[in-house]
Design an enzyme around this catalytic site. Structure first.
Site, short mmCIF file in Angstrom:
data_model
loop_
_atom_site.label_atom_id
_atom_site.label_comp_id
_atom_site.label_asym_id
_atom_site.label_seq_id
_atom_site.Cartn_x
_atom_site.Cartn_y
_atom_site.Cartn_z
N PRO A 1 58.51 84.84 -15.53
CA PRO A 1 59.29 83.99 -16.45
C PRO A 1 58.43 83.40 -17.55
O PRO A 1 57.28 82.98 -17.32
CB PRO A 1 59.85 82.90 -15.52
CG PRO A 1 59.99 83.58 -14.21
CD PRO A 1 58.81 84.52 -14.12
N CYS A 2 58.99 83.36 -18.76
CA CYS A 2 58.16 83.12 -19.94
C CYS A 2 58.64 81.96 -20.80
O CYS A 2 58.21 81.82 -21.94
CB CYS A 2 58.15 84.40 -20.79
SG CYS A 2 59.81 85.03 -21.13
#
Length: 542
Positions: A124-125
């Site tokens: 996840p970014c």
């Protein structure tokens, strides 16, 4: 696929449907329990017979390991081809437990098929994204390091990490610039140094090759830039380096100095690690083993991707036919999921008349460009920061027709004052909305569908995109069915992953296919060279 991991049960349901052939919603209503499925929960508040509740569970609230319910067996025999729904931190912890040693060994040996070829992931970014919080110390930012831990545990020949372009922008930490992507690459280089006795083939670390690519150059109908790090296990790197010549060899050699410094614990500077920016330099990778990330054909357009969905009878483009032919056979939704004659997930969104009128304004502005002076002048009226248009803007805008809510039809203004009043009446706080350009790749898909509207001037075109239209732009085939609810809002946005978010967060399948082809090519060279290349250090070969 040997094993998959997904945090969100909502995204997991879509994965299970298309890639495992499991209809979890149907299973939740039947006598089938989760223990009989390939979809396994690592840790849940709910038992196997409460599958419906599991599918709605908040992944931020998964209980600590071993405190409530979990489906994984110690011997690992049930993990082959499975999807593990759960936190990757907890998955690493579970694999590290002595009681689960047999399961870890099963994974390491590919469940009897030999060493693992590839571990790929997109941690996840949100905190790396320029549209996100940009907090270097955010808890989500340690997930690339957790990915590195998983790689050390499983020892694949290659590791592939994908993230947003924002990871390339420096963070300000205690007055100094910190480049997260360099720190992540350093973590992969140093794999095996701590706890190295158990790292096996991974003990020598992973040599990173860092890329900045644009999905449109791989054949996706979207202007979507991404950071890609392809890491080679050191012994695999040695063999490939002995095989490669020319520019391929130069690509591999370029990371050696960085790798040496990282392994030795020496200070690392940003310039120590090359970044190949194929998103800016179109032909940078031509003629190399990475050429699949830079196709010679023109990038497909928004019209190529979605125009046939406007009405019945319109022909599908070569782009749509291509993704359905290439990727369609990889999606295997179960028989309980009825596709029928209609395209799945293509439910038109409904909007108020004022919103439709504003969308028509965006369509008109699209031909001038979002950053043009004319667009800037209109946006000032839409935001309430101005009440008049300059004469040149009015002259250019007056030749177009606009949707009038009171009439429910299109109308061309002849009076500048009436037009200014019309725009002022459409005021909005949204600043990022725009209309798609039919003859260009679409802008990068996001998890919320409100930022772009359709390009076609018709009553049916004054709307945002459907899930299927966004999926087409992302290059998903039409038989890939998105499950769970379509969208969400409020506090639930913090943890729910509905259909729009699933599409927006995904790696475009065509880009994934191009990367897979690259890894397959490298594996072919590796296996061809095994009996021909001495097992010598790449540092000597360099």
């Amino acid at each position: 696929m040997l094993l998959a991991n997904e945090l969100s049960p909502m995204a997991g349901e879509t994965f299970a449907c298309n890639l495992l052939g499991e209809d979890l919603t149907h299973a939740a209503k039947s006598s089938q329990v989760s223990g009989q499925l390939k979809t396994k929960w690592l840790s849940s508040k709910f038992g196997r017979h409460e599958l419906a509740k599991r599918l709605q569970e908040n992944p931020q609230d998964y209980p600590p390991l071993g405190t409530q319910f979990g489906d994984l067996d110690e011997d690992g025999t049930d993990l082959k081809g499975a999807l593990v729904v759960g936190n990757v931190r907890q998955l690493n912890a579970w694999l590290n437990e002595p009681s689960n040693r047999k399961a870890l060994e099963e994974i390491r040996h590919g469940f009897g098929s030999g060493n693992i070829d590839l571990v790929s992931g997109g941690p996840p970014c949100q905190s790396f994204s320029m549209a996100g919080s940009r907090q270097y110390t955010h808890s989500r930012n340690d997930l690339p390091w957790e990915f590195a831990k998983f790689v050390q545990l499983t020892r694949p020949k290659f590791a592939l990490l994908e993230n947003v372009t924002g990871i390339l922008r420096p963070f300000q930490v205690d007055g100094s610039e910190v480049f997260a992507w360099v720190e992540v690459a350093k973590a992969f280089a140093r794999i095996g140094i701590e706890g190295g006795d158990d790292a096996g083939d991974a003990r020598g670390g992973y040599v990173p090759l860092c890329l900045h690519v644009n999905a449109k150059f791989a054949g996706v109908a979207q202007n979507r830039t991404r950071f890609i790090m392809l890491s080679f296990r050191r012994d695999v790197f040695d063999i490939l380096l002995g095989k490669m010549i020319g520019r391929d060899r130069e690509l591999l050699l370029s990371s050696v100095e960085f790798f040496e410094k990282a392994r030795a614990g020496k200070p690392i500077r940003r310039d120590d690690l090359p970044l190949y920016d194929a998103a800016k330099t179109r032909n940078l990778l031509d003629g190399t083993f990475l050429a699949g990330l830079s196709t010679p054909a023109r990038p497909p357009t928004t019209m190529d991707a979605i125009d046939d969905l406007r009405e019945h009878g319109l022909a599908q483009s070569e782009y749509v036919q291509g993704i359905n032919t290439l990727l369609g056979p990889q999606a295997l939704p179960p028989k309980t999921v009825t596709l029928g004659t209609e395209v799945a997930n293509h439910v038109l969104r409904k909007h108020g008349l004022a919103v439709q009128a504003r969308f028509r304004v965006y369509q008109v502005l699209s031909k001038f460009g979002k950053k043009s002076p004319i667009a800037a002048a209109v946006y000032k009226l839409l935001r309430g920061s101005a009440h008049e248009l300059d004469e040149e803007s009015w002259k250019q805008l007056s030749s177009s027709s606009y949707f009038i809510p009171a009439q429910g039809s299109f109308h061309q203004f002849k009076n500048k004052i009436f037009f200014e009043e019309f725009l002022t009446g459409l005021q909005t706080k949204k600043s990022s909305q725009q209309a798609l350009l039919p003859d260009e790749p679409a802008p990068a898909a996001v998890s919320i569908p409100d930022d772009v509207c359709h390009y076609h001037m018709s009553l049916g075109g004054l709307r945002t995109l459907t899930v299927r239209e966004m999926a087409r732009i992302q290059s998903f085939p039409d038989n890939y069915v998105f499950r769970s609810k379509a969208t969400t809002g409020g506090e639930k946005r913090k943890y729910e992953v509905p259909q729009y978010t699933q599409v927006g967060n995904a790696v475009p399948p065509i880009l994934g296919h191009a990367l897979g082809q690259i890894v397959q090519g490298l594996l072919k060279q590796y296996h061809q060279s095994l009996g021909q290349t001495e097992d010598s250090s790449f540092l000597h070969a360099a």
